[in-house]
Design a protein around this motif. Sequence first.
Motif, short mmCIF file in Angstrom:
data_model
loop_
_atom_site.label_atom_id
_atom_site.label_comp_id
_atom_site.label_asym_id
_atom_site.label_seq_id
_atom_site.Cartn_x
_atom_site.Cartn_y
_atom_site.Cartn_z
N PRO A 93 0.94 -1.35 -0.27
CA PRO A 93 -0.12 0.03 0.16
C PRO A 93 0.88 1.24 0.12
CG PRO A 93 0.30 -0.81 2.23
CD PRO A 93 0.89 -1.83 1.31
N GLY A 117 0.93 5.74 9.92
CA GLY A 117 -0.03 4.59 10.83
C GLY A 117 -1.29 5.03 10.90
N LEU A 145 -4.87 3.71 8.34
CA LEU A 145 -5.56 2.77 7.54
C LEU A 145 -4.96 2.84 6.15
CD1 LEU A 145 -9.30 2.25 8.58
CD2 LEU A 145 -7.29 0.71 9.21
N THR A 146 -4.41 1.99 5.42
CA THR A 146 -4.11 2.08 4.14
C THR A 146 -5.23 1.17 3.33
OG1 THR A 146 -3.01 -0.16 3.96
CG2 THR A 146 -1.69 1.46 4.95
N HIS A 147 -6.07 0.59 3.94
CA HIS A 147 -7.11 0.06 2.93
C HIS A 147 -8.29 1.03 3.06
CE1 HIS A 147 -8.42 -1.96 7.02
NE2 HIS A 147 -9.56 -1.10 6.51
N CYS A 172 -6.18 -7.39 2.28
CA CYS A 172 -6.74 -6.48 2.94
C CYS A 172 -7.96 -5.81 2.23
CB CYS A 172 -5.80 -5.31 3.32
SG CYS A 172 -4.84 -5.73 4.98
N PRO A 173 -9.15 -5.56 2.87
CA PRO A 173 -9.09 -5.60 4.33
C PRO A 173 -9.56 -6.83 5.03
CG PRO A 173 -11.04 -4.71 3.21
CD PRO A 173 -10.18 -5.30 2.19
N VAL A 232 -8.01 -7.88 8.43
CA VAL A 232 -8.55 -6.84 9.49
C VAL A 232 -10.20 -7.36 9.95
CG1 VAL A 232 -9.21 -4.46 10.18
CG2 VAL A 232 -6.98 -5.19 8.75
N ASP A 274 -0.57 -10.35 3.46
CA ASP A 274 -0.84 -9.20 2.94
C ASP A 274 -0.03 -8.23 3.57
OD1 ASP A 274 -1.44 -6.89 2.04
OD2 ASP A 274 -3.62 -7.26 1.53
N PRO A 275 0.97 -7.66 3.02
CA PRO A 275 1.85 -6.69 3.90
C PRO A 275 1.13 -5.40 4.31
CG PRO A 275 2.35 -6.66 1.59
CD PRO A 275 1.44 -7.98 1.66
N ALA A 276 -0.11 -5.24 3.79
CA ALA A 276 -0.99 -4.09 4.40
C ALA A 276 -1.53 -4.47 5.83
CB ALA A 276 -2.21 -3.81 3.42
N ARG A 278 0.28 -5.39 8.54
CA ARG A 278 1.11 -5.04 9.40
C ARG A 278 1.01 -3.40 9.55
NH1 ARG A 278 4.42 -4.80 4.60
NH2 ARG A 278 6.40 -3.65 4.66
N HIS A 279 0.41 -2.83 8.66
CA HIS A 279 0.11 -1.51 8.94
C HIS A 279 -1.46 -1.09 9.52
CE1 HIS A 279 3.60 -0.79 6.51
NE2 HIS A 279 2.96 -1.17 5.46
N ASP A 280 -2.37 -2.10 8.87
CA ASP A 280 -3.80 -1.57 9.21
C ASP A 280 -4.30 -2.47 10.43
OD1 ASP A 280 -3.81 -0.45 6.76
OD2 ASP A 280 -4.98 -1.91 5.76
N ALA A 335 -3.38 0.34 13.18
CA ALA A 335 -4.52 1.49 12.94
C ALA A 335 -5.93 1.04 13.15
CB ALA A 335 -4.56 1.83 11.36
N TRP A 336 -6.31 -0.13 12.77
CA TRP A 336 -7.73 -0.59 13.58
C TRP A 336 -7.82 -0.74 14.96
CZ3 TRP A 336 -8.02 -5.24 16.40
CH2 TRP A 336 -9.43 -5.63 16.65
N ARG A 372 6.25 -14.65 2.56
CA ARG A 372 6.35 -14.00 3.92
C ARG A 372 5.09 -13.83 4.86
NH1 ARG A 372 9.23 -8.29 3.54
NH2 ARG A 372 7.62 -7.84 1.82
#
Lengths: 418, 103
Positions: A367, A375, A377-379, B34-35, B38, B60-62, B64-66, B69-70, B91
């Motif tokens: 993303p 930091g 949400l990327t989705h 993603c999503p 999550v 899905d590498p997203a 690790r960010h999402d 954030a959630w 991975r």
Amino acid sequence: MTETTPGPASPEDGGRRVHLDNAGAAVLHPLARQAYLQALDDGWADPRRLHSEGRRARRLLDAARESIAAGLGARTEDVHLAPSHTAVLHAAVSAVRSGRRRAGDRVVASAVERAAVLNAAAAPLPGVSPATEARAADGRSAGAGCVEAGTVEAGAVEKVRVDATGRVDLPAFVAALTSPGVALAALQHANGEVGTLQPVAEAAEAARAAGVPLLVDAGASLGHSPVDGAWDVLAADPADWGSVPGVGVLAVRPRVRWRATWPEDADPWFPGGVSVPAAFAAAVTLEATLADRAAQDARRRELVDRIRGAAASVPDTEVVGDPDARLPHVVTFSCLYVDGEALVGELDRAGFAVGSGSACTASTLEPSHVLAAMGVLTHGNVRIALDRSTTSQDVERFCAVLPGAVARVRSALGVEGL
Amino acid sequence: MSTPDAGGHSPADTADVHAEIAADVVVDARGLRCPIPVIRLAAAARDAAPGTMLSVLSTDPAARHDVPAWARMRGHAFVATDESAADDGTRVWSVTVRLGGAQ
């Protein structure tokens, strides 16, 4: 694409398509086409040729450079035109790295710089070989250092963290650029994905004191937000302010040491030169854009505020980026439990073109590195950049359509109650 | 490579993936984009008590960010992200949160 949802091209609005994805590729400014066509008629020839046609093209190109320089507050001879914004950033980073190799090869950059900056900072320096080292040592080029023969090392890029609004951590940025071994510091004027303005004046002051050149990527700002003289190297993107694609703008202060990492050419920065009609259109539209910038700023800021309000009232939706210190025309938000690609599709069927930083909308699985660094949400991400042609009615209709579009995507994913 | 319909596994099933984190519930969202990871995590969180340590496995590498954030948006505490590689080199990220941990 099948139309399965209400809202598309309804008769009462004449099926008007509304383009809200203007960052880096804006709807053409009304003068862009006119200037481009005029320059095609008058400046189609090769500006390097010495006949009348060539000289006419050369005059148009020179006038374009002069006008763009005036818009940037730079000297004409310090402005160089490139085939694209990406080419500008690649050349600037690699040539300054090469020119300052004696100082070091570290590049300090905010974590939210454009990928072109970060990639160029991390790439091996092209053209660095024992042969070029030897030539440089007795030549006119700056910075010919005693580098071990044959070494072609990848650059080291230090990405400085940003806060939740996307603004770089200024003390950390200053500390990084004042440490030894730094060839170049890079800080964008504003982030084009989320709109947040960066503390460029403060960074420029620190860079100057440290003797490190500062590259300011104003690709998302010029034409929209005031860009002052706090830079050593400046990049700007005509397609972002509504000119035709096919040209980029680089300005380099004479005090900056640089060395080409590509073969010699009559145009030292961008071998082969640039499209004269694209350059001419860029100059004409920049002048026009700067002339009514303040009025466009106020108008679009008000429209963006409406979208920010509408997005924030959609359940589990975060508007990201600084609410105040930002570009006047950019707004970005992320919707929890929403597939970005599906939401872009829903809005497209409703008549709205929007951008997205979600991974599923990119060619890679990764993303947006900007959203990740913040930091947030990327989705479920939607990026909007308003244009001068965006009307109040367009925005009203977008705000009316948005909650239903998000709800339909969520309903398809079965996320009620989460 | 994935078990898309998997809900909560016992921690023993995936002990090799995140040895250091003692999760109470592990959601396997490998192979999903993603999503969805999550969303699976949020569904597991709905049925779990405050204080529960919840991990989600994602390719899905997203994620690790999402996931962090959630957690921030829902008042849970982000604990850690571990990265490992599956046998085929894919991975896998294990992202762990503690429910209600942000209070």
